[in-house]
Design a protein around this motif. Sequence first.
Motif, mmCIF file in Angstrom:
data_model
loop_
_atom_site.group_PDB
_atom_site.id
_atom_site.type_symbol
_atom_site.label_atom_id
_atom_site.label_comp_id
_atom_site.label_asym_id
_atom_site.label_seq_id
_atom_site.Cartn_x
_atom_site.Cartn_y
_atom_site.Cartn_z
ATOM 1 N N GLU A 27 2.049 1.852 -3.224
ATOM 2 C CA GLU A 27 0.969 2.361 -4.075
ATOM 3 C C GLU A 27 0.721 3.846 -3.846
ATOM 4 O O GLU A 27 0.001 4.474 -4.582
ATOM 5 C CB GLU A 27 -0.331 1.619 -3.766
ATOM 6 C CG GLU A 27 -0.424 0.261 -4.407
ATOM 7 C CD GLU A 27 -0.657 0.359 -5.892
ATOM 8 O OE1 GLU A 27 -1.516 1.146 -6.289
ATOM 9 O OE2 GLU A 27 0.025 -0.343 -6.658
ATOM 10 N N LYS A 28 1.313 4.378 -2.743
ATOM 11 C CA LYS A 28 1.036 5.783 -2.407
ATOM 12 C C LYS A 28 1.383 6.687 -3.570
ATOM 13 O O LYS A 28 2.298 6.404 -4.338
ATOM 14 C CB LYS A 28 1.804 6.181 -1.142
ATOM 15 C CG LYS A 28 1.019 5.846 0.120
ATOM 16 C CD LYS A 28 1.675 6.413 1.338
ATOM 17 C CE LYS A 28 0.859 6.063 2.562
ATOM 18 N NZ LYS A 28 1.519 6.514 3.780
ATOM 19 N N ILE A 70 -7.128 5.269 -0.749
ATOM 20 C CA ILE A 70 -5.842 5.774 -0.229
ATOM 21 C C ILE A 70 -6.051 7.104 0.491
ATOM 22 O O ILE A 70 -5.464 7.365 1.530
ATOM 23 C CB ILE A 70 -4.830 5.944 -1.385
ATOM 24 C CG1 ILE A 70 -4.549 4.578 -2.006
ATOM 25 C CG2 ILE A 70 -3.536 6.574 -0.888
ATOM 26 C CD1 ILE A 70 -3.805 4.645 -3.320
ATOM 27 N N HIS A 71 -6.900 7.942 -0.077
ATOM 28 C CA HIS A 71 -7.207 9.256 0.527
ATOM 29 C C HIS A 71 -8.707 9.311 0.816
ATOM 30 O O HIS A 71 -9.476 9.790 -0.023
ATOM 31 C CB HIS A 71 -6.827 10.381 -0.430
ATOM 32 C CG HIS A 71 -5.401 10.363 -0.834
ATOM 33 N ND1 HIS A 71 -4.380 10.654 0.033
ATOM 34 C CD2 HIS A 71 -4.812 10.064 -2.018
ATOM 35 C CE1 HIS A 71 -3.225 10.542 -0.596
ATOM 36 N NE2 HIS A 71 -3.463 10.180 -1.839
ATOM 37 N N LEU A 131 0.848 -1.209 0.000
ATOM 38 C CA LEU A 131 0.000 0.000 0.000
ATOM 39 C C LEU A 131 0.871 1.242 0.000
ATOM 40 O O LEU A 131 0.584 2.218 -0.675
ATOM 41 C CB LEU A 131 -0.920 0.004 1.219
ATOM 42 C CG LEU A 131 -2.268 -0.706 1.043
ATOM 43 C CD1 LEU A 131 -3.038 -0.685 2.349
ATOM 44 C CD2 LEU A 131 -3.093 -0.037 -0.036
ATOM 45 N N TYR A 154 -8.370 5.457 -5.503
ATOM 46 C CA TYR A 154 -7.768 6.699 -4.992
ATOM 47 C C TYR A 154 -8.438 7.116 -3.682
ATOM 48 O O TYR A 154 -7.769 7.549 -2.744
ATOM 49 C CB TYR A 154 -7.913 7.809 -6.037
ATOM 50 C CG TYR A 154 -7.061 9.026 -5.744
ATOM 51 C CD1 TYR A 154 -5.685 8.988 -5.947
ATOM 52 C CD2 TYR A 154 -7.618 10.206 -5.268
ATOM 53 C CE1 TYR A 154 -4.889 10.081 -5.681
ATOM 54 C CE2 TYR A 154 -6.828 11.312 -5.004
ATOM 55 C CZ TYR A 154 -5.459 11.242 -5.212
ATOM 56 O OH TYR A 154 -4.672 12.330 -4.934
#
Lengths: 293, 470
Positions: free
Chosen positions: B32-33, B78-79, B29, B75
């Motif tokens: 993946e940032k 992640i955010h 992960l 996305y």
Amino acid sequence: MGVKISREKWGYIFVIPGVLWYGLFMLYPMYYAIILSAHRWMGVETNPLFVGLDNFKEIFTDSLFYKSTVNTFYFTFISVSLTTFTALFIAILLTKVIKLRAIYRTFYFLPSVAGVVAVGIIWTWCYQPTFGLFNRILQVLHLPPSRWIMDPRLALFCVAITQAWMRLGFNVIVFLAGLLTIPEQFYDAAKVDGASGFHQLIHITLPLARPIITFLLIYNTIYGLTVFGEVYMLTEGGPGSATYTVAYLMYETAFRYSRMGKGSAMALFLFVIILVITVIQMKFFERRTQIEY
Amino acid sequence: MKGKILIKSLMVIIILALSCSYVFTSVSLAREKTPIEIYNPNFKFPTEPITLTFWEIYGSRPGWLEWARKVASEYSQIHPNVKVKVREIPLKEYPIIFQSAMQTNTMADVFCMFRYRIHEWGLALPAPDWAVKIFKTQYIDAANSWQRYPESGSRKEYQGKYLGWISSELDAGQMLYYNKDMFKEAGLDPNKPPKTSPELLEYMKKLTKYGPGGNIVRGGWAIRYLGHKGGIEEKWTAFLFWWHDCRKGRIFTEDWKHIQAWDSPDFVAAVKFYQDMVWKWKVASIEMPVPTEAFKLGLAAMTNRESFLEGILKRDAPWIHYGIAPIVYGAPPYGQYKEGVWTANQLSCVWKGTKYPQIAWDFNMFLNNDKHDLEISKIAGGIPRRKANQDTPYAKSIKWLDVFKEAYRRPLVRAEEYDPYGLFGNLEDVLGDAVVTCLLDPNADPKTELKKARAKAEEILRSAIEAQKK
């Protein structure tokens, strides 16, 4: 102590939303189009450039604009003639039908309900020279095939037929509504006097249907002069420039080439043309539409 | 007793395995940032709720829209405070929608658009340094050369700057598609497509079939004569570049002040060849549907299009056995040049007026990180843009990889759509009008039509130059 509002004021209050709607979405865009016609603007800059009458000079020296104008008149003539007179003929026939009139009426009205996009897709397939419906029919009848909308000489006529087909139902309904209001006694009296069906049509039906004919002629003319959707869906102005109309060229100029000012000048030209033709039509029929039963 | 020890050992192993998988997941992960966190440490990612909008104009292509929505959802994972709304813009309507959005300040933060429109309307926010670094180091050269505006004569803010990544597909531009079964039937070797212009004509003649009335029932070539004139002109350009040096451009002269000599022998010869294909040699029909449809329906043996036709053929006509080859180059007596290649022309960009420039660029690059680059390349049927994906089985399996390599060995066409006046589409249509007039009318004289077109184009250009002076 409630504030008393007179009946008259209530009227004004109820009219406000309509006036605002009309002003915002009809009058303001019209006003803005007039302003824009004197500017060069791509639709993205904050300050349109004032160019005076340059856009008009440009359109009047543009051969494609000239061709589009001629095409628009030709298209309108074909479309209006086909729509109005075919609809009148069908409506007259329908007045004689008593039993299944509602079914026939629905049948004729159905194409008017379909959207121009759906109609465009269906008719494009019908006109397709290689595997389209019309050439298949011609093949079965042992007749030579046609290129239909792929033929520059035929394409505009084909588009006019499509529009006429779409508009026919509405015209039939309006004619029928008008024809059914003609008092039956007139026909009875004419029959007693020995008038034939043709004479009844010429001397009773047509004179008394004149207000509706006037209305539909004006309505169909405006519709014909502003044709866009059918051209857009069927031919995109082609083949070559064979089916360019003023409205289609206006769209291309404004939204494809980002020349909003030039597009607005065309819109203004079209507006003036429609205005002049409508006034002429109204004046022409004015004297003839005073009917008293 | 032994059983208890076994159970305990098993539990320890399971816990260890779970811990390991958690650690691996966290690491992956973290990998993946998004790049902004890696390359731009000074930017503190906000925590308040943010909504980004992403507009794409390829929804009609299979799988594109679903892919865009999936990436938007990734996305947001992640955010969590950033929500990305994906909207499909119909290709036919995009000018109206974009122009209205710009006027009403409702433009998308991230969008796909044709390069000439980006330039014409001044849409894009140039890439920040961290993104430029990625473009320069992680993208293949062919992709790199198209992500900026090296030849822009007018928009100084764009000169030499990177504006986005190639959003549709990275392909070999116009390629030759040919039907192998029809080749066999005509006695031609299906593994030897034509390479030169005389060969092409010979093949067209052998492949064309006529009906009892002399009408073409199968075209040797599917010719584009319908739709936007610019599109017609674009397909014809592959023929023009047999005669005309593509590096000189086809619309403007090198000083951008005049139109190319459209009525010169090279342009006239190209239009004449096209006209003769229909009326003299009768190897192409102007009664057939557009080339994509005609080729798909087996109504034509050859045509030229971009890589996306392969995706369409796979989806709609898997029974067609076709081959793909580089576009044919000129050879006497029909032209002399081998050049004439230009490729993908859409970019995924950030709107210059976005409220969230950093986040929008972050999302834009996220859309094309290594993983997503491979995904979208597969969907669009193109070559991955990133170096990391060049050795993947997918990239190696691309049927037309050699065509791509061949295309990039040839000089690229001058990128003249970055004209300083935003007239490219208009002038392309004027030239296309002359081409289509000659296609439709056997009596039309190419020289006369091209001369008229040139005069009209000169007038349009003159008026634009005068307006710019004001």
